[in-house]
Design a protein around this motif. Structure first.
Motif, mmCIF file in Angstrom:
data_model
loop_
_atom_site.group_PDB
_atom_site.id
_atom_site.type_symbol
_atom_site.label_atom_id
_atom_site.label_comp_id
_atom_site.label_asym_id
_atom_site.label_seq_id
_atom_site.Cartn_x
_atom_site.Cartn_y
_atom_site.Cartn_z
ATOM 1 N N VAL A 1 4.413 3.600 14.076
ATOM 2 C CA VAL A 1 3.233 3.396 13.220
ATOM 3 C C VAL A 1 2.883 4.684 12.478
ATOM 4 O O VAL A 1 2.618 4.663 11.272
ATOM 5 N N TYR A 2 2.883 5.798 13.179
ATOM 6 C CA TYR A 2 2.593 7.079 12.526
ATOM 7 C C TYR A 2 3.624 7.380 11.444
ATOM 8 O O TYR A 2 3.276 7.794 10.343
ATOM 9 N N GLY A 3 4.898 7.190 11.763
ATOM 10 C CA GLY A 3 5.953 7.522 10.817
ATOM 11 C C GLY A 3 5.948 6.662 9.571
ATOM 12 O O GLY A 3 6.332 7.112 8.499
ATOM 13 N N LEU A 4 5.534 5.412 9.699
ATOM 14 C CA LEU A 4 5.547 4.499 8.560
ATOM 15 C C LEU A 4 4.222 4.451 7.794
ATOM 16 O O LEU A 4 4.117 3.746 6.796
ATOM 17 N N MET A 5 3.236 5.192 8.261
ATOM 18 C CA MET A 5 1.942 5.215 7.586
ATOM 19 C C MET A 5 2.074 5.897 6.229
ATOM 20 O O MET A 5 2.774 6.899 6.098
ATOM 21 N N THR A 6 1.417 5.351 5.237
ATOM 22 C CA THR A 6 1.482 5.946 3.897
ATOM 23 C C THR A 6 0.782 7.309 3.900
ATOM 24 O O THR A 6 -0.145 7.541 4.689
ATOM 25 N N PRO A 7 1.210 8.215 3.025
ATOM 26 C CA PRO A 7 0.556 9.527 2.972
ATOM 27 C C PRO A 7 -0.937 9.439 2.688
ATOM 28 O O PRO A 7 -1.723 10.204 3.250
ATOM 29 N N GLU A 8 -1.323 8.490 1.841
ATOM 30 C CA GLU A 8 -2.743 8.348 1.524
ATOM 31 C C GLU A 8 -3.550 7.967 2.759
ATOM 32 O O GLU A 8 -4.616 8.533 3.029
ATOM 33 N N LYS A 9 -3.038 7.004 3.509
ATOM 34 C CA LYS A 9 -3.740 6.558 4.706
ATOM 35 C C LYS A 9 -3.734 7.651 5.782
ATOM 36 O O LYS A 9 -4.730 7.864 6.465
ATOM 37 N N TRP A 10 -2.597 8.349 5.930
ATOM 38 C CA TRP A 10 -2.506 9.430 6.919
ATOM 39 C C TRP A 10 -3.511 10.532 6.623
ATOM 40 O O TRP A 10 -4.244 10.969 7.503
#
Length: 148
Positions: free
Chosen positions: A79-88
Motif C-alpha cells: 500500500v505504501y509503495g503504490l500510494m501516489t506521491p500526492e497522497k503520500w
C-alpha cells in the motif's frame, strides 16, 4: 520529510516489530508498540512446536499469528509503495508540495513492493494452510474419539 521507499522497506523488513509505524508516526505510536506482541506469540508457538511437536494445540493456534502479522505488514508495504506521491505527501509530509521527492516512486520502492507481494502472499497462504490442516486434523481426531 518521510520517504515512501524507506517506509515500504521498513514495513516489509521490520513491520512485525512496528518499525514502519515508528518511522512514520513517532515513538509514541501505540499500534507500533502492539505489533511485536503477535510476532512474539507466533515465535513462541514455533518454539512450542519444536519442544512438544506439531500435535501441541497451543502451537497451532499461535504460529499463524506470526504469519498473519508478516502478511499484514507486507500488505502495508504494498500500500505504501503504490500510494501516489500526492497522497503520500499530503498524509505524511504535510506542508510539502504534492510532487515532493520523498513521495515519488523509484526502483527501490518497486523492489520493496515486489518482494512484499512475493513473501507476503507465500506466508499468508502457508499460515492459512497450516491453520486449516491442524483444525481439520483435530476434528478428525475428535470424531474418532466419539466413534470409539
Amino acid at each position: 520529510m518521510k520517504n515512501k521507499t524507506i517506509a515500504a522497506w521498513l514495513s516489509f523488513l521490520g513491520g512485525p516489530l512496528g518499525l514502519h509505524r515508528f518511522y512514520l508516526r513517532g515513538i509514541g505510536d501505540w499500534l507500533g508498540w502492539l505489533l511485536p506482541i503477535p510476532t512474539a506469540l507466533g515465535l513462541y508457538g514455533i518454539e512450542r512446536a519444536r519442544m512438544y511437536g506439531l500435535d501441541d494445540g497451543w502451537s497451532w493456534v499461535l504460529i499463524p499469528l506470526l504469519g498473519f502479522t508478516i502478511a499484514g505488514c507486507a500488505l502495508t508495504a504494498i500500500v505504501y509503495g503504490l500510494m501516489t506521491p500526492e497522497k503520500w505527501n499530503a498524509r505524511f509530509n504535510g506542508g510539502a508540495p504534492s510532487d515532493a521527492a520523498p513521495g515519488r516512486t523509484n526502483w527501490a520502492t518497486i523492489g520493496a513492493v515486489v518482494l512484499a507481494l512475493l513473501f507476503g502472499t507465500t506466508v499468508l497462504m502457508a499460515s492459512i494452510v497450516f491453520s486449516f490442516q491442524r483444525y481439520f486434523e483435530h476434528q478428525v481426531e475428535e470424531g474418532r474419539k466419539i466413534s470409539q
